[in-house]
Design an enzyme around this catalytic site. Structure first.
Site, PDB file in Angstrom:
ATOM      1  N   LYS A  63       0.842  -1.193   0.000  1.00  0.00           N
ATOM      2  CA  LYS A  63       0.000   0.000   0.000  1.00  0.00           C
ATOM      3  C   LYS A  63       0.877   1.243   0.000  1.00  0.00           C
ATOM      4  O   LYS A  63       2.015   1.241   0.485  1.00  0.00           O
ATOM      5  CB  LYS A  63      -0.913   0.029   1.226  1.00  0.00           C
ATOM      6  CG  LYS A  63      -0.187   0.348   2.530  1.00  0.00           C
ATOM      7  CD  LYS A  63      -1.174   0.704   3.629  1.00  0.00           C
ATOM      8  CE  LYS A  63      -0.433   1.024   4.924  1.00  0.00           C
ATOM      9  NZ  LYS A  63      -1.345   1.470   5.986  1.00  0.00           N
TER      10      LYS A  63
ATOM     11  N   GLY B 249       3.899  -1.416   3.983  1.00  0.00           N
ATOM     12  CA  GLY B 249       2.942  -2.302   4.633  1.00  0.00           C
ATOM     13  C   GLY B 249       3.025  -3.755   4.229  1.00  0.00           C
ATOM     14  O   GLY B 249       2.009  -4.452   4.251  1.00  0.00           O
ATOM     15  N   GLY B 250       4.218  -4.259   3.895  1.00  0.00           N
ATOM     16  CA  GLY B 250       4.330  -5.616   3.393  1.00  0.00           C
ATOM     17  C   GLY B 250       3.951  -6.679   4.399  1.00  0.00           C
ATOM     18  O   GLY B 250       3.240  -7.635   4.076  1.00  0.00           O
TER      19      GLY B 250
ATOM     20  N   ASP C  89      -2.557  -1.972  10.766  1.00  0.00           N
ATOM     21  CA  ASP C  89      -2.588  -1.838   9.312  1.00  0.00           C
ATOM     22  C   ASP C  89      -3.241  -3.021   8.609  1.00  0.00           C
ATOM     23  O   ASP C  89      -3.516  -2.952   7.405  1.00  0.00           O
ATOM     24  CB  ASP C  89      -1.163  -1.688   8.762  1.00  0.00           C
ATOM     25  CG  ASP C  89      -0.570  -0.320   9.036  1.00  0.00           C
ATOM     26  OD1 ASP C  89      -1.347   0.612   9.316  1.00  0.00           O
ATOM     27  OD2 ASP C  89       0.665  -0.187   8.976  1.00  0.00           O
TER      28      ASP C  89
END
Length: 297
Positions: free
Chosen positions: A13, A112-113, A144
Site C-alpha cells: 500500500k 505495509g508488506g 494496518d
C-alpha cells in the site's frame, strides 16, 4: 482431513497522505490517512490440512525466499504466521500447516508488506468466514492489517483501523523509490509536537477521490517524514540526490518511510522518470506500480 492448497498475492500500500492528529494515553498515535493498494505484491502459498491425518501443528511452518527474505521474522513474530494461528484459535477456515512466502516488498519501507501478508492469509484461509470476525482478527494482528484485508482506496482514522472506502485511483501510475529502511517504532519515537496536524489535508484528498477527481499530488505526503529523517539521517542526502536528479518532480514519503513515490500520468511516464532517477539512487529499489481496486469480499 482434506488437504487444501491456495496461492494468492499480498499487495503493498501507499499512504498517499498521512497526518498525525494526536497521541492516545496508551502511547498509540491517532492518525488520518488516505491509503491505496498497488500492484507490488508478495506471493503467499498456504498448505492446509494433513493428508496422513497427523495433528495440525500449533504454529505453521514458514518457508521464505525472495529478494527481501533475509529481513523477514520467523515464527509467531511473523504477522502472516500470527494470522494463521489466530484463525485456528477462533476455529475459522482451514487450519494451516505450512505457509510459503515469496518476499518481494521491501521491509521497513512504509509499504505495509508484513501487514499485507497477514491480510492475505486471512483472506485465503478464512474464505467464507464471517467478515466481522476476520476484521477483528486482522486488528489483533496489527493496526494496518484491516486495510490490507479490504484494499483499494480508503480514508483511515483512529490508529488506522477505522476505514471509509473511497473510489480507487483508476488512472496514472506511481514510481516508487525505496531509499532506505526506517523502523516504524523509531519513526514514531522521533516525532515532536511540530509533526502533528489537524487532518485537513487528508480530508481534502479523500473528498477529491469521493467525487471522482484526479488526485492532487500537492496533497500527498506523510506527516512522519520529518521524524523518519531524524531517525535515519542518511535518508536526507539520498532524498536530496533523488530530487536533484528529477528537478520539478514532486516526491512524497509513504507511511513511516523510507519509500518515496511520485504520481505520473501513466506507466510510460513513470518508466521515463525511473530512468532519470536510477543513476542518482544506485542502491535504491525502484518500481513502477499501478493502483489496485479493493479485494473481493
Amino acid at each position: 482431513m482434506t488437504r487444501v492448497l491456495r496461492l494468492g498475492r499480498a499487495p503493498a500500500k501507499l499512504n498517499l497522505a498521512l497526518e498525525l492528529t494526536g497521541r492516545r494515553a496508551d502511547g498509540y498515535h491517532e492518525l488520518a490517512a488516505v491509503s491505496q493498494t498497488v500492484d507490488w505484491s508478495d506471493v503467499i502459498a498456504l498448505d492446509g490440512g494433513a493428508p496422513d491425518e497427523r495433528p495440525v501443528p500449533a504454529v505453521p511452518e514458514l518457508l521464505v525466499w525472495g529478494p527481501e527474505a533475509h529481513r523477514v521474522p520467523l515464527g509467531p513474530a511473523n504477522l502472516a504466521v500470527r494470522a494463521a494461528i489466530l484463525l485456528r484459535e477462533q476455529g475459522l477456515g482451514t487450519p494451516i500447516t505450512r505457509l510459503a512466502l515469496e518476499k518481494r516488498i521491501p521491509t521497513q519501507s512504509g509499504l505495509g508488506g508484513g501487514s499485507a501478508d497477514a491480510a492475505a492469509v486471512l483472506r485465503m484461509a478464512g474464505e467464507g468466514s464471517d467478515r466481522g470476525q476476520l476484521e477483528r482478527i486482522a486488528l489483533e494482528c496489527g493496526a494496518d492489517v484491516p486495510f490490507g484485508l479490504r484494499g483499494g482506496a480508503c480514508h483511515l482514522s483512529g490508529i488506522g483501523e477505522v476505514m471509509s472506502p473511497l473510489s480507487p485511483i483508476r488512472t496514472g501510475a506511481f514510481l516508487i523509490v525505496v531509499l532506505g529502511s526506517v523502523a516504524t517504532g523509531a519513526a514514531y519515537a522521533a516525532t515532536d509536537p511540530a509533526d502533528f496536524s489537524d487532518g485537513s489535508r487528508v480530508e481534502q484528498l479523500a473528498n477529491a477521490l469521493r467525487s471522482g477527481c484526479p488526485p492532487d499530488p500537492g496533497l500527498f505526503g506523510s506527516g512522519l517524514q520529518p521524524a523518519a529523517l531524524r531517525a535515519v539521517p542518511e535518508l536526507i542526502g539520498r532524498l536530496r540526490g533523488l530530487m536533484e536528479a528529477t528537478p520539478g518532480v514532486p516526491w512524497a514519503m509513504t507511511g513511516s518511510g523510507g519509500a518515496f513515490f511520485s504520481y505520473q500520468p501513466d506507466g510510460m511516464a513513470a518508466a521515463v522518470l525511473a530512468r532519470a532517477a536510477a543513476p542518482a539512487c544506485p542502491e535504491a529499489g525502484i518500481r513502477v506500480a499501478l493502483p489496485l481496486a479493493a479485494e473481493a469480499t
